[in-house]
Design a protein around this motif. Structure first.
Motif, PDB file in Angstrom:
ATOM      1  N   GLU A   1       3.927   9.239 -45.895  1.00  0.00           N
ATOM      2  CA  GLU A   1       5.182   9.164 -45.145  1.00  0.00           C
ATOM      3  C   GLU A   1       6.312   8.697 -46.067  1.00  0.00           C
ATOM      4  OE1 GLU A   1       6.994   6.943 -41.155  1.00  0.00           O
ATOM      5  OE2 GLU A   1       4.863   6.810 -41.647  1.00  0.00           O
ATOM      6  N   ALA A   2       7.432   9.388 -45.974  1.00  0.00           N
ATOM      7  CA  ALA A   2       8.569   9.026 -46.824  1.00  0.00           C
ATOM      8  C   ALA A   2       9.137   7.676 -46.386  1.00  0.00           C
ATOM      9  CB  ALA A   2       9.650  10.103 -46.734  1.00  0.00           C
ATOM     10  N   PRO A   3       9.347   6.742 -47.327  1.00  0.00           N
ATOM     11  CA  PRO A   3       9.907   5.426 -46.992  1.00  0.00           C
ATOM     12  C   PRO A   3      11.420   5.535 -46.755  1.00  0.00           C
ATOM     13  CG  PRO A   3       9.594   5.586 -49.349  1.00  0.00           C
ATOM     14  CD  PRO A   3       9.033   6.853 -48.764  1.00  0.00           C
TER      15      PRO A   3
ATOM     16  N   GLU B   1      16.564  12.324 -45.909  1.00  0.00           N
ATOM     17  CA  GLU B   1      16.303  13.747 -46.142  1.00  0.00           C
ATOM     18  C   GLU B   1      16.028  14.015 -47.616  1.00  0.00           C
ATOM     19  OE1 GLU B   1      18.383  18.149 -45.424  1.00  0.00           O
ATOM     20  OE2 GLU B   1      19.329  16.329 -44.646  1.00  0.00           O
ATOM     21  N   THR B   2      16.814  13.392 -48.485  1.00  0.00           N
ATOM     22  CA  THR B   2      16.601  13.546 -49.924  1.00  0.00           C
ATOM     23  C   THR B   2      15.250  12.985 -50.334  1.00  0.00           C
ATOM     24  OG1 THR B   2      18.974  13.442 -50.396  1.00  0.00           O
ATOM     25  CG2 THR B   2      17.471  12.919 -52.212  1.00  0.00           C
ATOM     26  N   ILE B   3      14.922  11.793 -49.822  1.00  0.00           N
ATOM     27  CA  ILE B   3      13.634  11.170 -50.146  1.00  0.00           C
ATOM     28  C   ILE B   3      12.482  12.066 -49.689  1.00  0.00           C
ATOM     29  CG2 ILE B   3      12.132   9.178 -49.726  1.00  0.00           C
ATOM     30  CD1 ILE B   3      14.702   7.501 -49.381  1.00  0.00           C
ATOM     31  N   GLN B   4      12.611  12.638 -48.498  1.00  0.00           N
ATOM     32  CA  GLN B   4      11.554  13.504 -47.973  1.00  0.00           C
ATOM     33  C   GLN B   4      11.361  14.730 -48.854  1.00  0.00           C
ATOM     34  OE1 GLN B   4       9.495  12.983 -45.012  1.00  0.00           O
ATOM     35  NE2 GLN B   4       8.436  14.477 -46.306  1.00  0.00           N
ATOM     36  N   LYS B   5      12.441  15.280 -49.368  1.00  0.00           N
ATOM     37  CA  LYS B   5      12.335  16.451 -50.235  1.00  0.00           C
ATOM     38  C   LYS B   5      11.636  16.095 -51.547  1.00  0.00           C
ATOM     39  CE  LYS B   5      16.257  18.972 -48.298  1.00  0.00           C
ATOM     40  NZ  LYS B   5      17.644  19.449 -48.520  1.00  0.00           N
ATOM     41  N   VAL B   6      11.930  14.912 -52.081  1.00  0.00           N
ATOM     42  CA  VAL B   6      11.251  14.467 -53.300  1.00  0.00           C
ATOM     43  C   VAL B   6       9.762  14.269 -53.028  1.00  0.00           C
ATOM     44  CG1 VAL B   6      11.047  12.615 -55.000  1.00  0.00           C
ATOM     45  CG2 VAL B   6      13.314  13.407 -54.275  1.00  0.00           C
TER      46      VAL B   6
ATOM     47  N   ASN C   1       4.052  15.820 -53.502  1.00  0.00           N
ATOM     48  CA  ASN C   1       2.799  16.108 -52.800  1.00  0.00           C
ATOM     49  C   ASN C   1       2.304  17.527 -53.052  1.00  0.00           C
ATOM     50  OD1 ASN C   1       2.444  13.586 -51.647  1.00  0.00           O
ATOM     51  ND2 ASN C   1       3.481  14.112 -49.742  1.00  0.00           N
ATOM     52  N   SER C   2       3.218  18.478 -53.173  1.00  0.00           N
ATOM     53  CA  SER C   2       2.823  19.881 -53.354  1.00  0.00           C
ATOM     54  C   SER C   2       2.529  20.230 -54.813  1.00  0.00           C
ATOM     55  CB  SER C   2       3.920  20.809 -52.826  1.00  0.00           C
ATOM     56  OG  SER C   2       5.135  20.635 -53.535  1.00  0.00           O
ATOM     57  N   SER C   3       2.803  19.307 -55.730  1.00  0.00           N
ATOM     58  CA  SER C   3       2.485  19.555 -57.144  1.00  0.00           C
ATOM     59  C   SER C   3       0.973  19.566 -57.337  1.00  0.00           C
ATOM     60  CB  SER C   3       3.116  18.482 -58.030  1.00  0.00           C
ATOM     61  OG  SER C   3       4.530  18.518 -57.930  1.00  0.00           O
ATOM     62  N   LEU C   4       0.520  20.356 -58.286  1.00  0.00           N
ATOM     63  CA  LEU C   4      -0.912  20.554 -58.477  1.00  0.00           C
ATOM     64  C   LEU C   4      -1.568  19.371 -59.182  1.00  0.00           C
ATOM     65  CD1 LEU C   4      -0.974  24.303 -59.605  1.00  0.00           C
ATOM     66  CD2 LEU C   4      -1.329  23.369 -57.311  1.00  0.00           C
ATOM     67  N   ASP C   5      -2.759  19.033 -58.723  1.00  0.00           N
ATOM     68  CA  ASP C   5      -3.555  18.020 -59.419  1.00  0.00           C
ATOM     69  C   ASP C   5      -3.844  18.518 -60.835  1.00  0.00           C
ATOM     70  OD1 ASP C   5      -3.610  16.589 -57.055  1.00  0.00           O
ATOM     71  OD2 ASP C   5      -5.453  17.546 -56.384  1.00  0.00           O
ATOM     72  N   TRP C   6      -3.768  17.607 -61.795  1.00  0.00           N
ATOM     73  CA  TRP C   6      -3.880  17.983 -63.198  1.00  0.00           C
ATOM     74  C   TRP C   6      -4.964  17.165 -63.870  1.00  0.00           C
ATOM     75  CZ3 TRP C   6      -1.769  22.089 -65.464  1.00  0.00           C
ATOM     76  CH2 TRP C   6      -1.748  22.167 -66.865  1.00  0.00           C
ATOM     77  N   ASN C   7      -6.011  17.846 -64.354  1.00  0.00           N
ATOM     78  CA  ASN C   7      -7.125  17.152 -64.997  1.00  0.00           C
ATOM     79  C   ASN C   7      -7.166  17.385 -66.497  1.00  0.00           C
ATOM     80  OD1 ASN C   7      -8.164  16.176 -62.504  1.00  0.00           O
ATOM     81  ND2 ASN C   7      -8.996  18.203 -62.085  1.00  0.00           N
TER      82      ASN C   7
ATOM     83  N   ASN D   1       5.091   1.730 -52.021  1.00  0.00           N
ATOM     84  CA  ASN D   1       4.282   0.892 -52.911  1.00  0.00           C
ATOM     85  C   ASN D   1       3.761   1.646 -54.131  1.00  0.00           C
ATOM     86  OD1 ASN D   1       4.474  -1.395 -51.216  1.00  0.00           O
ATOM     87  ND2 ASN D   1       2.815  -0.615 -49.911  1.00  0.00           N
ATOM     88  N   LEU D   2       4.113   2.910 -54.216  1.00  0.00           N
ATOM     89  CA  LEU D   2       3.577   3.739 -55.295  1.00  0.00           C
ATOM     90  C   LEU D   2       4.583   3.928 -56.427  1.00  0.00           C
ATOM     91  CD1 LEU D   2       1.133   5.475 -56.178  1.00  0.00           C
ATOM     92  CD2 LEU D   2       2.278   7.439 -55.110  1.00  0.00           C
ATOM     93  N   GLY D   3       4.189   3.490 -57.626  1.00  0.00           N
ATOM     94  CA  GLY D   3       4.993   3.727 -58.819  1.00  0.00           C
ATOM     95  C   GLY D   3       4.544   5.027 -59.471  1.00  0.00           C
ATOM     96  N   ILE D   4       5.499   5.912 -59.757  1.00  0.00           N
ATOM     97  CA  ILE D   4       5.184   7.220 -60.328  1.00  0.00           C
ATOM     98  C   ILE D   4       5.949   7.421 -61.623  1.00  0.00           C
ATOM     99  CG2 ILE D   4       5.204   9.715 -59.959  1.00  0.00           C
ATOM    100  CD1 ILE D   4       5.168   9.167 -56.947  1.00  0.00           C
TER     101      ILE D   4
END
Length: 210
Positions: free
Chosen positions: A112-114, A135-140, A145-151, A167-170
């Motif tokens: 959920e977007a903060p 709205e901007t936060i939700q778009k980010v 979320n839609s970016s691909l997992d990268w191994n 709480n998530l640092g990216i």
């Protein structure tokens, strides 16, 4: 053809198939026998059918093709198996092709977007720029979320920024016209250089052709 059945104990080879350039062939119209064989033998070797289709499902009387396609997955594999076959009326041979394709996943990092989001132009900065537009936060959030997992390994990038979303640092690693990488305690993601992302976050970005 990107996979060789003889090199995999769990991918049996239909009797009579021989390598013929980028495919396998067997004399005569045997595609239905090939279909029945793999519908039985692949599940017996741990494969789970994802999709299938065949000319038997085609009700168009103008279509005279004979063949099938199928897609399979197996636990422990990060790729899917594609097996397809058709009867070549001109050569009077049944062709079978085996391929494998990477399975791309996009794990949801943020449920959920903060109400606010913090943007650090440099990951080492002590102060950040706050974004409060939901709205901007939700778009980010949607882009991340839609970016691909990268191994795989991440290429060295010239810019290293940081987002604090709840709480998530990216950590954001990017370079003009190259893949953008997101790193957090949840793993790594990769995204094409979407200009919208930089517009929403306000992070500095210039295309190489500018």
């Amino acid at each position: 053809m990107s996979i060789i059945p003889e090199e995999h104990d769990d991918i049996p080879l239909y009797e009579g198939l021989r390598v013929d350039e980028q495919r396998y062939t067997v004399k005569g119209d045997q595609w239905q026998e090939v279909y029945d064989f793999y519908m039985k033998e692949l599940p017996a070797n741990g494969w789970k059918l994802q999709h299938k289709g065949s000319s038997l499902d085609d009700d168009d009387p103008e279509n005279d093709w004979g063949g099938f396609y199928s897609t399979w997955v197996k636990e422990g594999y990060n790729w899917e198996l594609d097996v397809r076959s058709m009867y070549d009326q001109s050569d009077k041979k049944t062709e079978v092709v085996f391929d494998k394709h990477d399975i791309h996943t996009a794990t949801v990092w943020i449920d959920e977007a903060p109400e606010t989001m913090c943007v650090y132009e440099k990951a080492s900065d002590d102060t950040c720029r706050t974004i409060e537009d939901r709205e901007t936060i939700q778009k980010v959030v949607d882009l991340i979320n839609s970016s691909l997992d990268w191994n795989q390994t991440t290429e060295p990038h010239s810019k290293n920024s940081k987002l604090q979303i709840g709480n998530l640092g990216i950590e954001v690693l990017y370079k003009e016209d190259e893949m953008v990488y997101f790193k957090s305690e949840k793993g790594t993601k990769a995204m094409k250089p979407e200009l919208e992302f930089f517009e929403y976050t306000g992070l500095a970005y210039e295309r190489a052709d500018n």
